[in-house]
Design a protein around this motif. Structure first.
Motif, PDB file in Angstrom:
ATOM      1  N   TYR A 108       0.830  -1.200   0.000  1.00 36.99           N
ATOM      2  CA  TYR A 108       0.000   0.000   0.000  1.00 36.99           C
ATOM      3  C   TYR A 108       0.864   1.251   0.000  1.00 36.99           C
ATOM      4  O   TYR A 108       0.407   2.337  -0.305  1.00 36.99           O
ATOM      5  N   ASN A 109       2.121   1.068   0.385  1.00 38.13           N
ATOM      6  CA  ASN A 109       2.953   2.208   0.702  1.00 38.13           C
ATOM      7  C   ASN A 109       4.405   1.801   0.487  1.00 38.13           C
ATOM      8  O   ASN A 109       4.803   0.720   0.874  1.00 38.13           O
TER       9      ASN A 109
ATOM     10  N   GLU B 200       5.954  -1.242   6.599  1.00 34.80           N
ATOM     11  CA  GLU B 200       6.743  -1.846   7.671  1.00 34.80           C
ATOM     12  C   GLU B 200       6.866  -3.362   7.546  1.00 34.80           C
ATOM     13  O   GLU B 200       7.827  -3.938   8.022  1.00 34.80           O
TER      14      GLU B 200
ATOM     15  N   GLU C  85      -9.291   5.463  -5.383  1.00 30.93           N
ATOM     16  CA  GLU C  85      -8.873   6.438  -4.379  1.00 30.93           C
ATOM     17  C   GLU C  85      -7.792   5.847  -3.475  1.00 30.93           C
ATOM     18  O   GLU C  85      -6.742   6.441  -3.276  1.00 30.93           O
ATOM     19  N   ARG C  86      -8.044   4.622  -2.961  1.00 29.51           N
ATOM     20  CA  ARG C  86      -7.050   4.023  -2.080  1.00 29.51           C
ATOM     21  C   ARG C  86      -5.771   3.667  -2.835  1.00 29.51           C
ATOM     22  O   ARG C  86      -4.672   3.821  -2.326  1.00 29.51           O
TER      23      ARG C  86
ATOM     24  N   LEU D 231      -2.557   6.423  -3.690  1.00 25.26           N
ATOM     25  CA  LEU D 231      -1.444   6.813  -2.812  1.00 25.26           C
ATOM     26  C   LEU D 231      -0.143   6.211  -3.336  1.00 25.26           C
ATOM     27  O   LEU D 231       0.868   6.896  -3.489  1.00 25.26           O
TER      28      LEU D 231
ATOM     29  N   ILE E 117      -0.573  12.401   4.316  1.00 25.69           N
ATOM     30  CA  ILE E 117      -1.907  12.977   4.563  1.00 25.69           C
ATOM     31  C   ILE E 117      -2.200  14.085   3.555  1.00 25.69           C
ATOM     32  O   ILE E 117      -3.313  14.206   3.043  1.00 25.69           O
TER      33      ILE E 117
ATOM     34  N   TRP F  82      -3.214  12.397   0.438  1.00 23.91           N
ATOM     35  CA  TRP F  82      -4.603  11.941   0.480  1.00 23.91           C
ATOM     36  C   TRP F  82      -5.566  13.057   0.073  1.00 23.91           C
ATOM     37  O   TRP F  82      -6.583  12.815  -0.578  1.00 23.91           O
TER      38      TRP F  82
ATOM     39  N   PHE G 262      -4.400  -6.125  10.973  1.00 26.85           N
ATOM     40  CA  PHE G 262      -4.724  -4.916  10.216  1.00 26.85           C
ATOM     41  C   PHE G 262      -4.637  -5.266   8.746  1.00 26.85           C
ATOM     42  O   PHE G 262      -3.557  -5.455   8.212  1.00 26.85           O
TER      43      PHE G 262
ATOM     44  N   ASN H 239       4.892   4.734  13.746  1.00 30.37           N
ATOM     45  CA  ASN H 239       4.659   3.501  12.983  1.00 30.37           C
ATOM     46  C   ASN H 239       3.186   3.219  12.772  1.00 30.37           C
ATOM     47  O   ASN H 239       2.767   2.879  11.676  1.00 30.37           O
TER      48      ASN H 239
ATOM     49  N   LYS I 239       1.619   5.668  10.346  1.00 30.47           N
ATOM     50  CA  LYS I 239       1.989   5.374   8.959  1.00 30.47           C
ATOM     51  C   LYS I 239       1.200   4.178   8.430  1.00 30.47           C
ATOM     52  O   LYS I 239       0.690   4.196   7.312  1.00 30.47           O
ATOM     53  N   LYS I 240       1.110   3.155   9.270  1.00 30.80           N
ATOM     54  CA  LYS I 240       0.400   1.944   8.896  1.00 30.80           C
ATOM     55  C   LYS I 240      -1.053   2.280   8.554  1.00 30.80           C
ATOM     56  O   LYS I 240      -1.577   1.879   7.517  1.00 30.80           O
ATOM     57  N   LEU I 241      -1.700   3.011   9.448  1.00 38.09           N
ATOM     58  CA  LEU I 241      -3.106   3.357   9.236  1.00 38.09           C
ATOM     59  C   LEU I 241      -3.273   4.266   8.029  1.00 38.09           C
ATOM     60  O   LEU I 241      -4.198   4.105   7.235  1.00 38.09           O
ATOM     61  N   SER I 242      -2.337   5.193   7.885  1.00 40.01           N
ATOM     62  CA  SER I 242      -2.443   6.149   6.786  1.00 40.01           C
ATOM     63  C   SER I 242      -2.306   5.468   5.420  1.00 40.01           C
ATOM     64  O   SER I 242      -2.901   5.912   4.443  1.00 40.01           O
ATOM     65  N   SER I 243      -1.545   4.369   5.369  1.00 40.69           N
ATOM     66  CA  SER I 243      -1.391   3.647   4.095  1.00 40.69           C
ATOM     67  C   SER I 243      -2.733   3.234   3.524  1.00 40.69           C
ATOM     68  O   SER I 243      -2.905   3.129   2.320  1.00 40.69           O
ATOM     69  N   LEU I 244      -3.690   2.928   4.420  1.00 40.73           N
ATOM     70  CA  LEU I 244      -5.008   2.516   3.937  1.00 40.73           C
ATOM     71  C   LEU I 244      -6.017   3.659   4.035  1.00 40.73           C
ATOM     72  O   LEU I 244      -7.214   3.452   3.951  1.00 40.73           O
ATOM     73  N   GLY I 245      -5.507   4.858   4.228  1.00 44.74           N
ATOM     74  CA  GLY I 245      -6.390   6.022   4.203  1.00 44.74           C
ATOM     75  C   GLY I 245      -7.052   6.355   5.526  1.00 44.74           C
ATOM     76  O   GLY I 245      -8.087   7.013   5.552  1.00 44.74           O
ATOM     77  N   ILE I 246      -6.456   5.898   6.652  1.00 45.98           N
ATOM     78  CA  ILE I 246      -7.026   6.236   7.952  1.00 45.98           C
ATOM     79  C   ILE I 246      -6.086   7.208   8.660  1.00 45.98           C
ATOM     80  O   ILE I 246      -4.947   6.851   8.974  1.00 45.98           O
ATOM     81  N   TYR I 247      -6.534   8.431   8.854  1.00 44.01           N
ATOM     82  CA  TYR I 247      -5.727   9.444   9.539  1.00 44.01           C
ATOM     83  C   TYR I 247      -6.690  10.411  10.202  1.00 44.01           C
ATOM     84  O   TYR I 247      -7.902  10.309  10.018  1.00 44.01           O
TER      85      TYR I 247
ATOM     86  N   LEU J  95     -12.569   4.444   2.114  1.00 44.01           N
ATOM     87  CA  LEU J  95     -12.172   4.554   0.706  1.00 44.01           C
ATOM     88  C   LEU J  95     -12.732   3.399  -0.124  1.00 44.01           C
ATOM     89  O   LEU J  95     -12.033   2.795  -0.927  1.00 44.01           O
TER      90      LEU J  95
END
Lengths: 576, 74
Positions: free
Chosen positions: A58-59, A63, A92-93, A96, A177, A180, A423, B23, B26-34, B55
């Motif tokens: 996703y990014n 990690e 949209e997702r 990124l 952010i 986004w 997650f 961390n 960043k993890k949450l933001s990767s899937l659009g949660i911030y 999303l």
């Protein structure tokens, strides 16, 4: 021309990859990790291309192991072109990653997949406008049906010749952010969603994730899966592989053996007993175990697993099992190797790769061996106890499960650390694509043949040497008194048990001639299941996790098995 | 009213705060949660994970992580 395929997980990247490479890919391990990378060759409009399937992410700054590998490959820039695969159902997702890729500054195109599903859901994408804003060529495709690739073929030559670097109509900010926010603006311009009634698959999705219906459904899925695995595995063994081995291969080997004179050399090659599963000959047992005993189950297992994976059921199973898994120190995904281990431990051990930490791998490996017998063992326990009421078989199986749970609570307390939180995205259900399934099965079976079989054969060779130099005999003698005194079993059973790890289910049936009492049968069944994993799994575990962890896992298992066999024997003494 | 995602009832919400290190963010933001994301809680397992729709896709979040996400019901 070297192309890398990059995209989020579950966007249909592997289908695009298979389509481009014509199902000829080879999987290889990324150095220093347990992540497998697929590579293949493709011919696009006269260009010979090497295509690399980068793990879904996703990014670029992710990690987890797969994301780190993806980030590394992309940042190395050791390629000519990026094909960014984007799911039309949620651009949209996906965007990124696209923005991050643009920043890398390599030529790229965008493949918009699953456009058929998106259309049915009422999602309309103005891809010309997306092209304009992002400065990247966009190709809508339906990879499962091969639609849209002719368009790509037509234009790819020009695109390759120009090899332009994307020049978007906006500045790409550093911060995610901020990215986004821009993505939100782009999406509102290029995407139009008209509300549609939920489709059949969407209704099923809800039923299979809502707790009250999802849990019984999961139980049915698991039970059916094992039924199928057992049916395919057993049929392959009983009707094809075992007859082939015994009627065609064995006579040849026996003839070959008769040309050798008795002596150390003959013993090393053919062992004291040439019969498969009775001696340790590399040429008989060494091939029988991996090809006739293990391969059919691994194969049938992978059929079912790949099917569940392609449909998109596994993440849902992980969600359902998450809470229970946390109690034993794993998260929902960690319980998947455990479930696989119910069928056959070997693919179970392979699937430990999905776990992130050493701690989780260790807990899951120990549990896999303790909590449940594998499919052939379960069948044998049923058959050897079949002359007694069913309740006794159930008691044995429940006791095994109970011991596994106790052991896992213990491990969870003793090994430092905590389970990671679950997650993950839950993908929509998909109709599996037959060709892709076969392709996956081919890659996995090949992996098993190359990664597991040499270890098993080598292991059997080693054990034959131990046998020749009387080390095995010594071990048997050492354990004999434990058997008679601690577990109150006849001394002779110790030999069987010691050899039992060659093929544990056979060892259980070998108990029949001893006319053991019900209690003794139950006790030995338990010990045989728990004391040590089978030979194939020991060597695969060794390959996957290294000698230190293998040693810990085996030691722990043996200890637990001894303590709880003793307890079992005491308990049964009182009640039976 | 602000409440953790694990305790929130099903329905639309807006993320007001994430109590976690870099961390986790960043993890949450990767899937659009911030902070500021609008999403919908679909269901949650008793003492287990929470499933949200963000999303246009469904995301499962483990209990521990969901407790760190503070949301405002919409």
């Amino acid at each position: 021309m070297k192309i890398i395929l990059v995209g989020n997980p579950n966007v249909g990247k592997s289908v695009v990859f298979s389509y481009l490479t014509g199902y000829t890919a080879i999987s290889s391990n990324y150095p220093g990790t347990t992540v497998d990378i697929l590579k293949g060759k493709a011919n696009l409009c006269g260009y010979d291309c090497e295509v690399v399937d980068v793990p879904g992410c996703y990014n670029l700054e992710g990690e987890n192991i797969a994301e780190k590998v993806a980030g590394e490959i992309i940042k190395e820039k050791n390629y000519d072109f990026i094909f960014n695969v984007v799911d039309a159902n949620n651009i949209e997702r996906n965007l990124l990653l696209t923005l991050q890729l643009i920043k890398i500054g390599k030529p790229m195109i965008l493949l918009l997949t699953k456009t058929d599903i998106a259309k049915n859901k009422g999602i309309e994408i103005n891809y010309k406008m997306l092209e304009e804003i992002s400065g990247i060529k966009v190709f809508p495709v339906v990879a499962t049906a091969g639609i849209g690739f002719d368009h790509l073929e037509k234009e790819i030559k020009e695109i390759f010749e120009k090899s332009e670097i994307a020049n978007p109509k906006f500045e790409i900010p550093q911060d995610d952010i901020e990215k986004w926010k821009i993505i939100g603006e782009i999406t509102s311009k290029v995407q139009k969603i008209t509300h549609k009634h939920p489709s059949f698959l969407e209704k099923i999705e809800l039923i299979t994730t809502t707790p009250i219906t999802a849990i019984p459904f999961a139980l049915i899925v698991i039970a059916t899966s094992f039924g199928i695995i057992r049916f395919i595995g057993e049929s392959l063994i009983n009707y094809i592989l075992d007859p082939l081995f015994n009627s065609y291969y064995m006579p040849l080997i026996e003839k070959l053996a008769s040309h050798f004179q008795d002596g150390l050399f003959k013993q090393i090659i053919f062992s004291a007993n040439i019969a498969p599963l009775e001696g340790f000959s590399v040429l008989t047992t060494g091939l029988y175990v991996p090809f006739v005993v293990v391969l059919p189950y691994v194969f049938s297992f992978y059929i079912v697993l790949s099917l569940l994976e392609d449909i998109g059921y596994l993440p849902r199973l992980a969600v359902i099992l998450d809470r229970v898994s946390h109690k034993i120190g794993l998260h929902g995904y960690g319980s998947i190797p455990l479930i696989m281990g119910l069928g056959c431990k070997v693919p179970g051990i392979f699937s430990l790769r999905i776990l992130e930490s050493k701690r989780e791998k260790m807990i899951a490996a120990s549990l896999m061996f303790l909590i449940s017998p594998c499919m052939p063992q379960t069948a044998m326990i049923f058959s050897i106890l079949s002359k007694y009421p069913l309740i006794y078989t159930i008691i044995v199986l429940l006791y095994i499960f109970f011991v596994g749970i106790i052991a896992s609570f213990f491990l969870n307390k003793v090994i430092k650390g905590e389970a990671n939180d679950l997650f993950m995205e839950i993908p929509s259900y998909h109709k599996p694509v037959f060709k892709n399934l076969i392709f996956k099965l081919k890659i996995r079976t090949r992996e098993f043949l190359l990664d597991a079989i040499p270890f098993v054969i080598g292991g059997i060779f080693l054990i034959n040497l131990l046998d020749i130099f009387s080390v095995l005999n010594f071990i048997s003698k050492f354990f004999g008194p434990i058997f008679s005194k601690v577990f109150s079993l006849p001394v002779e059973t110790s030999t069987i048990v010691m050899l039992g790890f060659l093929k544990k289910d056979v060892a259980i049936t070998l108990l029949t001639p001893f006319n053991l009492s019900l209690k003794d049968l139950m006790v030995s069944c338990f010990f045989l299941v728990a004391y040590m994993p089978c030979l194939a799994s020991i060597f695969v575990l060794f390959r996957e996790l290294g000698k230190k962890i293998t040693f810990y896992v085996l030691g722990f298992n043996l200890l637990v098995a001894m303590i709880f066999t003793f307890l079992f024997s005491l308990i049964l003494e009182i009640f039976i | 009213m602000e409440i953790s995602l694990s305790k929130a009832t099903e329905g639309k919400f807006k993320v007001s705060k994430i109590n976690g290190g870099e961390n986790l963010l960043k993890k949450l933001s990767s899937l659009g949660i911030y902070e500021g994301t609008e999403a919908e809680k679909i269901l949650s397992y008793h003492h287990g994970p929470v499933v949200i729709k963000v999303l246009n896709s469904q995301v499962a979040i483990g209990r521990g992580m969901a407790e760190k996400i503070i949301v405002k019901k919409l």
